[in-house]
Write a protein that holds these residues in place. Sequence first.
Motif, PDB file in Angstrom:
ATOM      1  N   LYS A   1       0.426  -1.662   0.229  1.00 63.73           N
ATOM      2  CA  LYS A   1      -0.130  -0.160   0.372  1.00 63.73           C
ATOM      3  C   LYS A   1       0.947   1.802   0.231  1.00 63.73           C
ATOM      4  O   LYS A   1       0.550   2.322  -0.463  1.00 63.73           O
ATOM      5  N   ARG A   2       1.935   1.321   0.210  1.00 62.36           N
ATOM      6  CA  ARG A   2       3.372   2.477   0.862  1.00 62.36           C
ATOM      7  C   ARG A   2       4.315   2.292   0.326  1.00 62.36           C
ATOM      8  O   ARG A   2       4.996   0.872   0.390  1.00 62.36           O
ATOM      9  N   VAL A   3       5.626   3.232  -0.061  1.00 59.16           N
ATOM     10  CA  VAL A   3       6.258   1.828  -0.507  1.00 59.16           C
ATOM     11  C   VAL A   3       7.355   2.552   1.011  1.00 59.16           C
ATOM     12  O   VAL A   3       7.964   1.292   0.764  1.00 59.16           O
ATOM     13  N   GLU A   4       7.362   2.889   1.747  1.00 61.54           N
ATOM     14  CA  GLU A   4       8.125   2.484   3.158  1.00 61.54           C
ATOM     15  C   GLU A   4       6.796   1.375   3.852  1.00 61.54           C
ATOM     16  O   GLU A   4       8.023   0.729   4.571  1.00 61.54           O
ATOM     17  N   ASP A   5       6.317   0.333   3.525  1.00 62.62           N
ATOM     18  CA  ASP A   5       5.748  -0.128   3.375  1.00 62.62           C
ATOM     19  C   ASP A   5       6.899  -2.381   3.007  1.00 62.62           C
ATOM     20  O   ASP A   5       6.736  -3.012   3.950  1.00 62.62           O
ATOM     21  N   LEU A   6       7.770  -1.726   2.319  1.00 61.96           N
ATOM     22  CA  LEU A   6       8.614  -2.141   1.854  1.00 61.96           C
ATOM     23  C   LEU A   6       9.769  -2.683   3.260  1.00 61.96           C
ATOM     24  O   LEU A   6      10.023  -3.760   3.591  1.00 61.96           O
ATOM     25  N   GLU A   7      10.461  -1.727   3.689  1.00 61.30           N
ATOM     26  CA  GLU A   7      11.090  -1.509   4.933  1.00 61.30           C
ATOM     27  C   GLU A   7      10.498  -2.647   6.029  1.00 61.30           C
ATOM     28  O   GLU A   7      11.211  -2.944   6.773  1.00 61.30           O
ATOM     29  N   GLN A   8       9.491  -2.037   6.105  1.00 57.27           N
ATOM     30  CA  GLN A   8       9.070  -2.738   7.631  1.00 57.27           C
ATOM     31  C   GLN A   8       8.422  -4.107   6.983  1.00 57.27           C
ATOM     32  O   GLN A   8       8.410  -4.861   8.037  1.00 57.27           O
ATOM     33  N   PHE A   9       7.911  -4.719   5.737  1.00 54.47           N
ATOM     34  CA  PHE A   9       7.786  -5.970   5.851  1.00 54.47           C
ATOM     35  C   PHE A   9       9.310  -6.599   5.663  1.00 54.47           C
ATOM     36  O   PHE A   9       8.987  -7.925   6.426  1.00 54.47           O
ATOM     37  N   ALA A  10      10.200  -6.319   5.355  1.00 52.32           N
ATOM     38  CA  ALA A  10      11.082  -7.050   5.392  1.00 52.32           C
ATOM     39  C   ALA A  10      12.035  -7.050   6.630  1.00 52.32           C
ATOM     40  O   ALA A  10      12.192  -7.649   7.045  1.00 52.32           O
ATOM     41  N   LEU A  11      11.848  -5.752   7.771  1.00 54.92           N
ATOM     42  CA  LEU A  11      12.103  -6.308   9.455  1.00 54.92           C
ATOM     43  C   LEU A  11      11.327  -7.443   9.424  1.00 54.92           C
ATOM     44  O   LEU A  11      11.460  -8.323  11.204  1.00 54.92           O
ATOM     45  N   LEU A  12       9.687  -6.918   9.698  1.00 57.56           N
ATOM     46  CA  LEU A  12       8.835  -8.159  10.140  1.00 57.56           C
ATOM     47  C   LEU A  12       8.959  -9.635   9.858  1.00 57.56           C
ATOM     48  O   LEU A  12       9.614 -10.082  10.949  1.00 57.56           O
ATOM     49  N   LEU A  13       9.630  -9.789   8.918  1.00 61.73           N
ATOM     50  CA  LEU A  13       9.915 -11.186   8.314  1.00 61.73           C
ATOM     51  C   LEU A  13      11.362 -11.640   8.412  1.00 61.73           C
ATOM     52  O   LEU A  13      11.146 -12.711   9.345  1.00 61.73           O
ATOM     53  N   GLU A  14      12.246 -10.393   8.494  1.00 62.00           N
ATOM     54  CA  GLU A  14      13.169 -11.331   9.070  1.00 62.00           C
ATOM     55  C   GLU A  14      13.400 -11.430  10.230  1.00 62.00           C
ATOM     56  O   GLU A  14      14.192 -12.487  11.070  1.00 62.00           O
ATOM     57  N   GLU A  15      13.014 -10.262  11.264  1.00 64.35           N
ATOM     58  CA  GLU A  15      12.947 -10.892  12.682  1.00 64.35           C
ATOM     59  C   GLU A  15      12.001 -11.864  13.380  1.00 64.35           C
ATOM     60  O   GLU A  15      11.923 -13.162  13.968  1.00 64.35           O
ATOM     61  N   LYS A  16      10.828 -12.655  12.461  1.00 61.24           N
ATOM     62  CA  LYS A  16      10.699 -14.261  12.309  1.00 61.24           C
ATOM     63  C   LYS A  16      11.394 -15.159  11.910  1.00 61.24           C
ATOM     64  O   LYS A  16      10.832 -16.352  11.855  1.00 61.24           O
ATOM     65  N   GLY A  17      12.286 -14.704  11.537  1.00 61.36           N
ATOM     66  CA  GLY A  17      12.904 -16.077  10.645  1.00 61.36           C
ATOM     67  C   GLY A  17      13.650 -15.809   9.512  1.00 61.36           C
ATOM     68  O   GLY A  17      13.753 -17.360   8.853  1.00 61.36           O
ATOM     69  N   THR A  18      12.802 -15.314   9.051  1.00 60.64           N
ATOM     70  CA  THR A  18      12.595 -15.425   7.459  1.00 60.64           C
ATOM     71  C   THR A  18      13.827 -14.688   6.630  1.00 60.64           C
ATOM     72  O   THR A  18      13.881 -13.348   6.850  1.00 60.64           O
ATOM     73  N   LYS A  19      14.173 -15.059   5.333  1.00 57.74           N
ATOM     74  CA  LYS A  19      15.528 -14.836   4.882  1.00 57.74           C
ATOM     75  C   LYS A  19      14.929 -13.721   4.041  1.00 57.74           C
ATOM     76  O   LYS A  19      14.025 -13.979   3.059  1.00 57.74           O
ATOM     77  N   VAL A  20      15.196 -12.765   3.246  1.00 59.45           N
ATOM     78  CA  VAL A  20      14.553 -11.699   2.586  1.00 59.45           C
ATOM     79  C   VAL A  20      15.973 -11.093   1.378  1.00 59.45           C
ATOM     80  O   VAL A  20      17.211 -10.395   2.329  1.00 59.45           O
ATOM     81  N   LYS A  21      15.252 -10.940   0.716  1.00 59.68           N
ATOM     82  CA  LYS A  21      16.559 -10.548  -0.935  1.00 59.68           C
ATOM     83  C   LYS A  21      15.803  -9.063  -0.915  1.00 59.68           C
ATOM     84  O   LYS A  21      14.608  -9.477  -1.519  1.00 59.68           O
ATOM     85  N   TRP A  22      16.454  -8.213  -1.279  1.00 60.67           N
ATOM     86  CA  TRP A  22      16.482  -7.624  -2.191  1.00 60.67           C
ATOM     87  C   TRP A  22      16.673  -7.176  -3.476  1.00 60.67           C
ATOM     88  O   TRP A  22      17.221  -7.971  -3.983  1.00 60.67           O
ATOM     89  N   ILE A  23      15.669  -6.544  -4.024  1.00 59.13           N
ATOM     90  CA  ILE A  23      15.489  -6.760  -5.880  1.00 59.13           C
ATOM     91  C   ILE A  23      15.789  -5.116  -6.222  1.00 59.13           C
ATOM     92  O   ILE A  23      14.817  -3.996  -5.946  1.00 59.13           O
ATOM     93  N   GLU A  24      16.714  -4.830  -6.774  1.00 54.61           N
ATOM     94  CA  GLU A  24      16.482  -3.114  -7.108  1.00 54.61           C
ATOM     95  C   GLU A  24      15.717  -2.821  -8.225  1.00 54.61           C
ATOM     96  O   GLU A  24      15.678  -3.816  -8.841  1.00 54.61           O
ATOM     97  N   SER A  25      15.848  -1.404  -8.285  1.00 54.97           N
ATOM     98  CA  SER A  25      14.928  -0.826  -9.200  1.00 54.97           C
ATOM     99  C   SER A  25      15.069  -1.547 -10.612  1.00 54.97           C
ATOM    100  O   SER A  25      16.351  -0.930 -10.543  1.00 54.97           O
TER     101      SER A  25
END
Length: 318
Positions: A77-101
Amino acid sequence: MENYVYAPEIAKLGHVALVSEDIEKSLWFFKEILGLEETAVEDGIHYLRCWGDFEHHSLSIRSGKTSYIDHIGWRAKRVEDLEQFALLLEEKGTKVKWIESGEEKGQGRAIRFQLPTGHKFEIYYEMDKPKGDENNKPFLKNQSHKAWAKGISTRRIDHVNIATNAEVETVSNFIIDNLGFKLREYLVDSEDQQLGAWMSVTNLVHDIAVMKDPNAPTTHQMHHLGFWLDNAQDILRAADILSEHQVEFVGPGKHGISQAIYLYVIDPGSGLRIELFSNSYLIFEPDWEPVKWTLEDKKALTYWGENSSQANRTTIRG
């Protein structure tokens, strides 16, 4: 949770990235039969969308030795949600990979990760919204390009249905707890274990469903990709077009769960099952109670019409 400014949210299903072992047959099927528009071709990847989709693509197809789903994309819903989802997922043990623009054509920065079953998800926010070219420019300003330009002419991407030989609740709980989806309807066996779960972040009955398939070759299969048609008459028209081109299908029929009119057809290039989907109902109640179905409810999957269980084998790897 102290790292979160707010709970991040997903707005909608965005796209599916398909790898096809016979890309020419897949392109024929999606472009000529389903009527998707090709918005770009880059590095061997074909980007397609329906006439009612505004974003750069709702489906991408590239060639591969075997067919599988590379990832399923969701718009935040917001561009800021990407960082927030990354934080949430990583805190719960899910590995996150960033894809560049720009790594995915038309798309801004994104994150990718796997469900516990191995299904690959992507979350993005920024995406180009190109207009139709001069040959495909609509009169209506609230469309991206001409309707009914070719083939069945599906209006928009509607939902995904993933399958697994693992426990369904492992997947549905992850999606609900980490990604903010709401459980709308579900099917259980005699021991009250989930056989299927239908979830959404929009007013649709489901943006995603998860199905149990004990015979699936992996924990991460794709049951089907759903495209929306406006009404039941459009489904009947689609059946005529498929028959004219000698493409076999299952249906039409009506589901009990979701109340949708359906028709299932297989992409001859990749083996991916496609559901042409219409009618159904919308959910506006904020206190919606999930609807429970059991195996005793004989009309849960097929309310009437050709038995949808005939289309219940998983197709390609998700």
